[in-house]
Scaffold this motif. Structure first.
Motif, PDB file in Angstrom:
ATOM      1  N   TRP A  66       0.587   5.484  -0.278  1.00 36.77           N
ATOM      2  CA  TRP A  66      -0.353   6.618  -0.264  1.00 36.77           C
ATOM      3  C   TRP A  66       0.373   7.821   0.331  1.00 36.77           C
ATOM      4  CZ3 TRP A  66      -3.208   9.551   3.444  1.00 36.77           C
ATOM      5  CH2 TRP A  66      -4.270  10.281   2.894  1.00 36.77           C
ATOM      6  N   LEU A  75      -8.598   5.087   0.316  1.00 38.43           N
ATOM      7  CA  LEU A  75      -7.917   4.080   1.122  1.00 38.43           C
ATOM      8  C   LEU A  75      -8.766   2.814   1.287  1.00 38.43           C
ATOM      9  CD1 LEU A  75      -6.269   6.310   3.863  1.00 38.43           C
ATOM     10  CD2 LEU A  75      -5.093   4.951   2.129  1.00 38.43           C
ATOM     11  N   ASN A 118     -10.787   1.571  -0.864  1.00 43.08           N
ATOM     12  CA  ASN A 118     -10.648   0.805  -2.106  1.00 43.08           C
ATOM     13  C   ASN A 118      -9.322   0.028  -2.128  1.00 43.08           C
ATOM     14  OD1 ASN A 118     -13.122   1.632  -3.115  1.00 43.08           O
ATOM     15  ND2 ASN A 118     -12.252   3.457  -4.107  1.00 43.08           N
ATOM     16  N   LYS A 119      -8.273   0.650  -1.595  1.00 39.48           N
ATOM     17  CA  LYS A 119      -6.970  -0.013  -1.586  1.00 39.48           C
ATOM     18  C   LYS A 119      -6.959  -1.208  -0.634  1.00 39.48           C
ATOM     19  CE  LYS A 119      -3.890   3.877  -2.770  1.00 39.48           C
ATOM     20  NZ  LYS A 119      -3.077   3.192  -3.794  1.00 39.48           N
ATOM     21  N   VAL A 149       0.855  -1.196   0.000  1.00 36.93           N
ATOM     22  CA  VAL A 149       0.000   0.000   0.000  1.00 36.93           C
ATOM     23  C   VAL A 149       0.885   1.238   0.000  1.00 36.93           C
ATOM     24  CG1 VAL A 149      -1.717   1.332   1.278  1.00 36.93           C
ATOM     25  CG2 VAL A 149      -1.865  -1.169   1.221  1.00 36.93           C
ATOM     26  N   GLU A 160       3.879   4.160   3.220  1.00 37.00           N
ATOM     27  CA  GLU A 160       3.642   2.887   2.548  1.00 37.00           C
ATOM     28  C   GLU A 160       3.724   1.744   3.557  1.00 37.00           C
ATOM     29  OE1 GLU A 160       7.599   0.864   0.827  1.00 37.00           O
ATOM     30  OE2 GLU A 160       6.953   2.648  -0.322  1.00 37.00           O
TER      31      GLU A 160
END
Length: 694
Positions: free
Chosen positions: A355, A409, A411-412, A353, A359
């Motif tokens: 963002w 977030l 969705n991730k 992840v 990470e």
């Protein structure tokens, strides 16, 4: 009763009635004054609210005063309602009890509630739930004792009287040297059926009283034969617990799981009659449907499944019935747990992840998922990891992320699940066991068969977690024999509270008897006590013996109340059955309720249409009905469970050799027979009809 005693009893009754009426007049005046006070407070508020202080203290004080006045008025109205009912019948029993060491007895009159002339005075009438009232139910003349708050009180009963008072008039009174189940009980049970279950405070038996006053066992399981009064006893037990634990238990903390709306209506008056507010009632099926509404658009109910079981039994096919039993069994719970153990690897697709300036590596995601948040349900872990990520970011950068960023977030993180659709996951499970999968259709077309409702609900709770119903502090489960192993496992997950579980193994709606007492200790643990109620009070001796012969059991203990012999008739078709019923149906002063009971819903509807064509007055009960009316009722055997009627006419198809040995057919006849209070007529029609088509 001699003339002098009779005069004394009438004088006491007149005195009590006069004092009750005086108290009601006092309450009426207090309620009227309170209503005027409430109106004045409303008027003052609307005239002055714009000038009340800016911090709202005066506004708050006014609202609190109004609330207290409204509450006080409501309490007075409840008390008035109870006293008005007591005017009609102030008491039903009396015990003259001499305390140990005393030479003269004290007299205790027993009714549905306490009543004293003034606060602090000795009661003229004692509530049937008061400790001293147990003397009336548990003992005859002679040495006796009762459990008081300060310990056991011992002494001797000199006299015990029983009364019937109606409209404030003494109908009869006699001294009782024997248990209540003699003449008074026979008179009470020999009266006609009502549209609601009777309260039994006047006729509580010693074994029933022990159950009602049980406060020590967390889970009480009552196996009672048909007509033993188990439902009445369970409701009276709730009234007793509410009376003795008002600080911790209120009516809103009690839930009854009842089989259908008609039965709920049938028992709804009991607690108000006993001086308590009514309690919540619902079916477990309805609860499950609400819990699954985000997954499927609709669910079948228990009666869909039962009709299907009847159809397959008549078609000599056991495949559907066998599948239904498998999916509700202990074996099924084990299979789901095994599936869940393997699901974690199949479900997850871990990714790094990234963002903004933060990470999480794939390895870090795996560590968090399998170790730090492993205590959470599988489908909740990624959401927890996301919250962990957000907290780190907001702490590091000293800011809050926006709703739009949170959606990105989600969705991730949640996108790492292969699916979050419980419907699809449940299909994986069915496929793993070789069962036929559910139809692959959009949400609006998803209809869940009843056999899949509780397996899917169990899977939902294990994957997404469940919210324990902590507001419910006492759960009553009626018709315990109709709940599956899986359903009890779910109930144990949801309700960590005291329970009263009741039913009769002989009244199962399955083709085989299920004695739930065999597996309940495995689910609920050691804090469970089982009690049997072996004596039947509902049916006449003739009807009870006939019913016992249908299920090949020994006749249980019966009240010696005799009546008309059971009639069995073989007819060609339903029309011939109705012609015979018309000659025997007598809804007059002696008989007020009657039922024509059938095997299936299609049969019941067919007979109802024929009855309407004959011009008879009748009501039709189906799964959506919510009230029970006097007169002639037409319904299926399974919807009549728990109800009772003066006359019962069972209209069933002629049994083939295979059907006679079939469990559902046998149970249907048994349940029909045990609904009858006074007269039972069993009809079999020969004409072959497609009565079992779904």
């Amino acid at each position: 009763m001699d003339k002098r005693m009779n005069e004394n009893e009438i004088a006491f009754l007149d005195h009590v009635t006069e004092k009750l009426k005086e108290k009601i007049d006092e309450l009426n005046q207090g309620i009227s004054d309170g209503e005027k006070e409430i109106a004045d407070m409303h008027e003052y508020y609307w005239e002055n609210y714009t000038e009340m202080d800016e911090y709202g203290y005066e506004n708050f004080d006014n609202q609190q005063a109004l609330f207290q006045q409204v509450t006080a008025n409501q309490e007075k109205q409840k008390l008035r309602h109870r006293l008005e009912r007591m005017v009609d019948s102030p008491y039903f029993g009396r015990v003259d009890f001499a305390y140990e060491g005393e030479t003269q007895p004290e007299t205790f009159y027993i009714g549905i509630g306490n009543f004293a002339e003034r606060p602090g005075a000795l009661p003229l009438i004692y509530d049937w739930r008061a400790p001293v009232s147990s003397l009336f139910y548990d003992y005859d003349k002679g040495v006796a004792s009762y459990e008081a708050p300060g310990g056991v009180v011992e002494g001797e009963i000199w006299q015990k009287w029983q009364y019937k008072i109606r409209g404030g008039n003494l109908v009869y009174a006699f001294e009782s040297d024997v248990k209540i189940d003699d003449e008074i009980l026979k008179q009470e049970l020999g009266s006609h059926g009502d549209v609601q279950l009777k309260n039994i405070v006047r006729t509580i038996q010693k074994e029933q009283n022990a159950i009602i006053r049980n406060r020590s066992d967390k889970i009480l399981v009552i196996q009672g034969v048909a007509g033993s009064g188990k439902t009445s006893v369970a409701l009276h037990r709730i009234a007793y617990l509410l009376y003795h634990d008002r600080k911790n238990l209120k009516s809103s903390n009690v839930l009854v799981l009842s089989p259908n709306g008609v039965f709920s209506d049938y028992i709804s008056h009991i607690l108000p009659e006993l001086g308590e507010e009514n309690i919540k009632e619902m079916s477990f099926d309805l609860f499950a449907y609400r819990e699954l509404h985000d997954v499927v658009n609709d669910c079948e109910d228990r009666y869909h499944q039962l009709e299907r079981n009847i159809h397959t039994a008549m078609a000599k096919s056991s495949e559907q019935t066998g599948r239904w039993k498998e999916k509700q069994s202990q074996w099924m719970v084990g299979q789901m747990e095994g599936f869940l153990a393997e699901l974690e690897d199949r479900m997850m697709n871990f990714k790094k992840v990234e963002w903004r300036n933060m990470e999480k590596s794939e390895q870090e995601m795996i560590r968090l998922f399998y170790f730090q948040f492993s205590h959470l349900p599988l489908m909740n872990r990624m959401e927890a990891i996301m919250e962990h990520f957000i907290d780190e970011y907001e702490t590091l950068y000293g800011c809050e992320i926006s709703e739009e960023d949170q959606e990105v977030l989600e969705n991730k993180f949640l996108g790492m699940y292969e699916t979050r659709d419980l419907y699809e996951i449940y299909n994986w499970f069915l496929e793993s066991l070789g069962y036929e999968k559910l139809l692959d259709v959009p949400y609006e077309k998803r209809v869940l068969a009843y056999e899949d409702v509780f397996p899917m609900l169990y899977l939902k709770y294990r994957l997404f977690g469940k919210k324990q119903q902590k507001r419910i502090r006492h759960l009553v489960i009626d018709e315990m024999q109709d709940y599956s192993y899986l359903q009890y496992v779910i109930l144990n997950m949801l309700f960590p509270c005291n329970m009263t579980i009741l039913g009769d193994w002989a009244q199962t709606m399955d083709d085989e008897v299920q004695d739930v007492k065999q597996f309940l200790p495995k689910i609920f643990g050691k804090g469970i006590r089982m009690i049997e109620m072996k004596k039947s009070y509902r049916n006449t001796w003739e009807i009870a013996n006939y019913a016992a012969s249908l299920v090949h059991t020994d006749t249980k203990e019966l009240l010696e109340r005799h009546g008309k012999s059971v009639e069995e008739h073989v007819v060609f078709n339903k029309e011939e059955a109705l012609s015979s019923i018309g000659e025997r149906l007598h809804l007059d002063g002696a008989m007020e309720t009657a039922a024509i009971l059938t095997m299936t819903e299609a049969d019941a509807w067919s007979i109802y249409q024929k009855v309407k064509g004959l011009g008879w007055e009748a009501s039709y009960l189906d799964r959506d009905s919510s009230s029970f009316k006097k007169g002639l009722v037409i319904t299926t055997f399974y919807l009549a469970k728990g109800l009772e009627f003066d006359q019962v006419f069972a209209v069933m198809p002629m049994a083939s050799a295979s059907m006679e040995n079939d469990g559902i057919y046998r149970q249907a006849n048994y349940i029909c027979a045990t609904r009858a209070l006074h007269e039972l007529y069993m009809y079999q029609y020969e004409e072959k009809e497609d009565s079992y088509a779904l």
